[in-house]
Design a protein around this motif. Structure first.
Motif, short mmCIF file in Angstrom:
data_model
loop_
_atom_site.label_atom_id
_atom_site.label_comp_id
_atom_site.label_asym_id
_atom_site.label_seq_id
_atom_site.Cartn_x
_atom_site.Cartn_y
_atom_site.Cartn_z
N PHE A 1 11.90 -32.51 14.61
CA PHE A 1 12.06 -31.56 13.68
C PHE A 1 12.96 -32.14 12.50
O PHE A 1 14.02 -32.66 12.61
N THR A 2 12.38 -31.95 11.22
CA THR A 2 13.16 -32.29 9.88
C THR A 2 14.08 -31.44 9.54
O THR A 2 14.79 -31.90 8.69
N THR A 3 14.30 -30.41 9.90
CA THR A 3 15.53 -29.41 9.48
C THR A 3 16.40 -29.29 10.39
O THR A 3 16.01 -29.25 11.60
N ASP A 4 17.73 -29.08 10.09
CA ASP A 4 18.66 -28.90 10.98
C ASP A 4 18.56 -27.51 11.39
O ASP A 4 17.76 -26.67 10.99
N HIS B 1 12.02 -26.00 27.10
CA HIS B 1 11.75 -27.49 27.60
C HIS B 1 13.19 -27.80 28.23
O HIS B 1 14.10 -27.31 27.68
N ILE B 2 13.02 -28.56 29.12
CA ILE B 2 14.11 -29.07 29.88
C ILE B 2 14.21 -30.58 29.96
O ILE B 2 13.44 -31.40 30.33
N GLY C 1 18.33 -24.86 8.59
CA GLY C 1 17.03 -24.84 7.77
C GLY C 1 17.07 -25.89 6.75
O GLY C 1 16.38 -25.75 5.85
N ILE C 2 18.02 -26.89 6.83
CA ILE C 2 18.13 -27.79 5.63
C ILE C 2 17.08 -28.99 5.99
O ILE C 2 17.42 -29.46 7.25
N ASP C 3 16.58 -29.39 5.21
CA ASP C 3 15.61 -30.45 5.42
C ASP C 3 16.33 -31.68 5.30
O ASP C 3 16.62 -32.08 4.25
N GLU C 4 16.65 -32.38 6.38
CA GLU C 4 17.61 -33.66 6.41
C GLU C 4 17.14 -34.69 5.29
O GLU C 4 17.71 -35.30 4.69
N HIS C 5 15.86 -34.84 5.48
CA HIS C 5 15.21 -35.96 4.51
C HIS C 5 15.29 -35.63 3.07
O HIS C 5 15.75 -36.29 2.12
N ILE D 1 14.48 -35.19 21.28
CA ILE D 1 13.47 -33.88 21.03
C ILE D 1 13.70 -33.50 19.63
O ILE D 1 13.04 -32.97 18.86
N ASP D 2 15.41 -33.54 19.31
CA ASP D 2 15.78 -32.81 17.93
C ASP D 2 15.13 -33.50 17.00
O ASP D 2 14.87 -33.08 15.92
N GLN D 3 14.77 -34.90 17.25
CA GLN D 3 14.16 -35.84 16.15
C GLN D 3 12.96 -35.47 15.64
O GLN D 3 12.53 -35.88 14.47
#
Length: 192
Positions: free
Chosen positions: A141-144, A126-127, A147-151, A137-139
């Motif tokens: 995904f819930t993991t950083d 994706h560009i 692999g840590i789920d930020e929530h 776009i990063d937002q």
């Protein structure tokens, strides 16, 4: 994605068509001497709505073609593998193919959405048009990246903070509270 209309463009144009239908109903409620005049008025309103809608669309800086959606098929560039791509991402697609990475399809996004290049192995690139769009776009995904789920990390941190405050507040003590115990109880919402 080498041909056709992107989903956002389709949705935007559908909104314009719906607004034009409303305009036509409105014009139909006015007494106009002829059907042809009513249709001309409604068409003018539709054209104006489309012009206004295009003003609000963000253009991809790399594309630079404000009429991209109107004649994009004519502007497609042929590729060495027999396919074609949009001129504004031709260099990226060519670089991938020159490096031995086969592509299946590509689309620059035509200023309405991020571009993408579909690779032969099933992955997609994706560009994003800029840093801010990439962060959006990063937002999704819930993991950083570790692999840590930020929530879940926030909830875990909140629970650790609450536990620490409860220890500081010394909830079993009822008299002779120190100032930090009082503040900790306030933070926890416990009456002193």
């Amino acid at each position: 994605m080498q041909s056709g209309t992107s989903p956002n463009t389709t949705n935007d144009n559908e909104v314009v068509r719906q607004a034009a239908a409303i305009a036509r109903r409105f014009v139909g409620q006015i007494t106009i001497s002829s059907e042809a005049v009513a249709e001309k008025i409604a068409s003018a309103i539709e054209a104006e709505l489309l012009t206004e809608a295009n003003k609000f669309r963000l253009r991809m800086p790399g594309c630079g073609d404000t009429n991209c959606q109107n004649d994009r098929e004519k502007k497609m560039r042929p590729l060495s593998d027999g396919g074609c791509c949009d001129p504004c991402i031709e260099s990226i697609v060519h670089a991938l193919q020159s490096s031995g990475i086969k592509t299946r399809a590509s689309c620059c996004g035509h200023g309405f959405r991020p571009g993408c290049i579909a690779l032969a192995d099933g992955r997609e690139i994706h560009i994003a048009r800029d840093f801010e769009e990439s962060r959006l776009i990063d937002q999704l995904f819930t993991t950083d990246i570790n692999g840590i789920d930020e929530h879940q990390a926030l909830i875990s941190g909140y629970k650790r903070m609450q536990s620490a405050l409860e220890k500081i507040a010394c909830l079993t003590q009822s008299t002779d509270l120190l100032w930090w115990q009082v503040d900790a109880r306030k933070a926890l919402g416990v009456d002193t």
